[in-house]
Design an enzyme around this catalytic site. Structure first.
Site, mmCIF file in Angstrom:
data_model
loop_
_atom_site.group_PDB
_atom_site.id
_atom_site.type_symbol
_atom_site.label_atom_id
_atom_site.label_comp_id
_atom_site.label_asym_id
_atom_site.label_seq_id
_atom_site.Cartn_x
_atom_site.Cartn_y
_atom_site.Cartn_z
ATOM 1 C CB THR A 26 45.323 41.996 31.208
ATOM 2 O OG1 THR A 26 45.387 42.880 30.078
ATOM 3 C CG2 THR A 26 46.724 41.720 31.665
ATOM 4 C CG ASN A 27 42.936 39.358 26.031
ATOM 5 O OD1 ASN A 27 43.030 38.322 25.394
ATOM 6 N ND2 ASN A 27 41.874 39.630 26.783
ATOM 7 C CB THR A 28 46.963 44.694 26.642
ATOM 8 O OG1 THR A 28 45.745 45.048 25.974
ATOM 9 C CG2 THR A 28 48.074 45.621 26.174
ATOM 10 C CB CYS A 33 39.889 43.935 25.880
ATOM 11 S SG CYS A 33 40.024 44.989 27.339
#
Length: 232
Positions: free
Chosen positions: A83-85, A197
């Site tokens: 995941t990026n976040t 994302c």
């Protein structure tokens, strides 16, 4: 071959792509019946989403650190956060284990720099678009000029990610809305766009866009294989 430690489930829709891409790339590289050596610790995304939106990042960090430690104890040679976040807490996670963490922004930026792109648009959750943990890394470490959509567009993108894509809902109307945002960013000089994302790749692909697309899911997963097969 090194064992890849995947922290997934955020959401499982994109974690599924990680597993698929990683094994496809291993087969491409090694042929025959080869597949990746990997472990996955899959989160209950409901818990993570709740902590994100309640701004309880310290508690979320603790959960991811625990996952990283379990992967290390299980024999993983390096960590991949799917995941990026949640790379918001990458530094804390790196400090908690003795094995490397393969950062998604670094893998993506390396491809952008290689292609000679200077001004890049960034789409992602509001956390990724608005906070500095991601944009700042792209700017300070790699010298990229990063632009993000205007506030109303950021709100739409964030809602689409959580209310549709993370639930496996793909709408043509949302695809068109994202493409309109990208067109506006092109008008501001964006040479390419980061799908920042891991779910956005479920909605958009290169054939949909008039500028170069950097899909962080594919880039990150493929770089994990390259690292797993390297001599480093």
């Amino acid at each position: 071959m090194k064992t890849i430690g995947l922290i997934g489930g955020m959401s499982w829709e994109s974690s599924l792509l990680y597993y698929q891409i990683i094994n496809q790339r291993v087969k491409e590289k090694l042929g025959g019946h080869h597949s990746a050596k990997s472990l996955m610790y899959s989160m209950d995304f409901h818990d993570i989403k709740t902590l994100q939106h309640e701004n309880k990042w310290e508690e979320a960090t603790g959960i991811l650190i625990e996952a990283a430690k379990k992967l290390e104890a299980g024999g993983a040679d390096f960590i991949v956060i799917c995941t990026n976040t949640m790379h918001k807490m990458a530094k804390e996670m790196e400090d908690s284990v003795s094995i490397p963490l393969l950062h998604i922004a670094d893998a993506t930026a390396a491809e952008i720099v290689k292609d000679g792109i200077k001004k890049i648009a960034l789409l992602g959750t509001a956390f990724t678009m608005e906070q500095d943990f991601y944009k700042g890394r792209l700017t300070e470490v790699f010298g990229l000029d990063v632009i993000v959509p205007e506030a109303a567009d950021r709100t739409m993108i964030h809602a689409t990610i959580y209310e549709e894509l993370c639930l496996g809902i793909i709408k043509e109307s949302s695809r068109q809305a994202f493409l309109e945002v990208i067109d506006r960013l092109c008008d501001q000089g964006a040479e390419a766009v980061i799908l920042g994302c891991t779910e956005i790749g479920l909605l958009l692909a290169q054939e949909n866009c008039r500028i170069k697309v950097y899909d962080t899911t594919s880039i990150h997963a493929e770089s994990a294989v390259d690292f797993a097969l390297s001599e480093d």
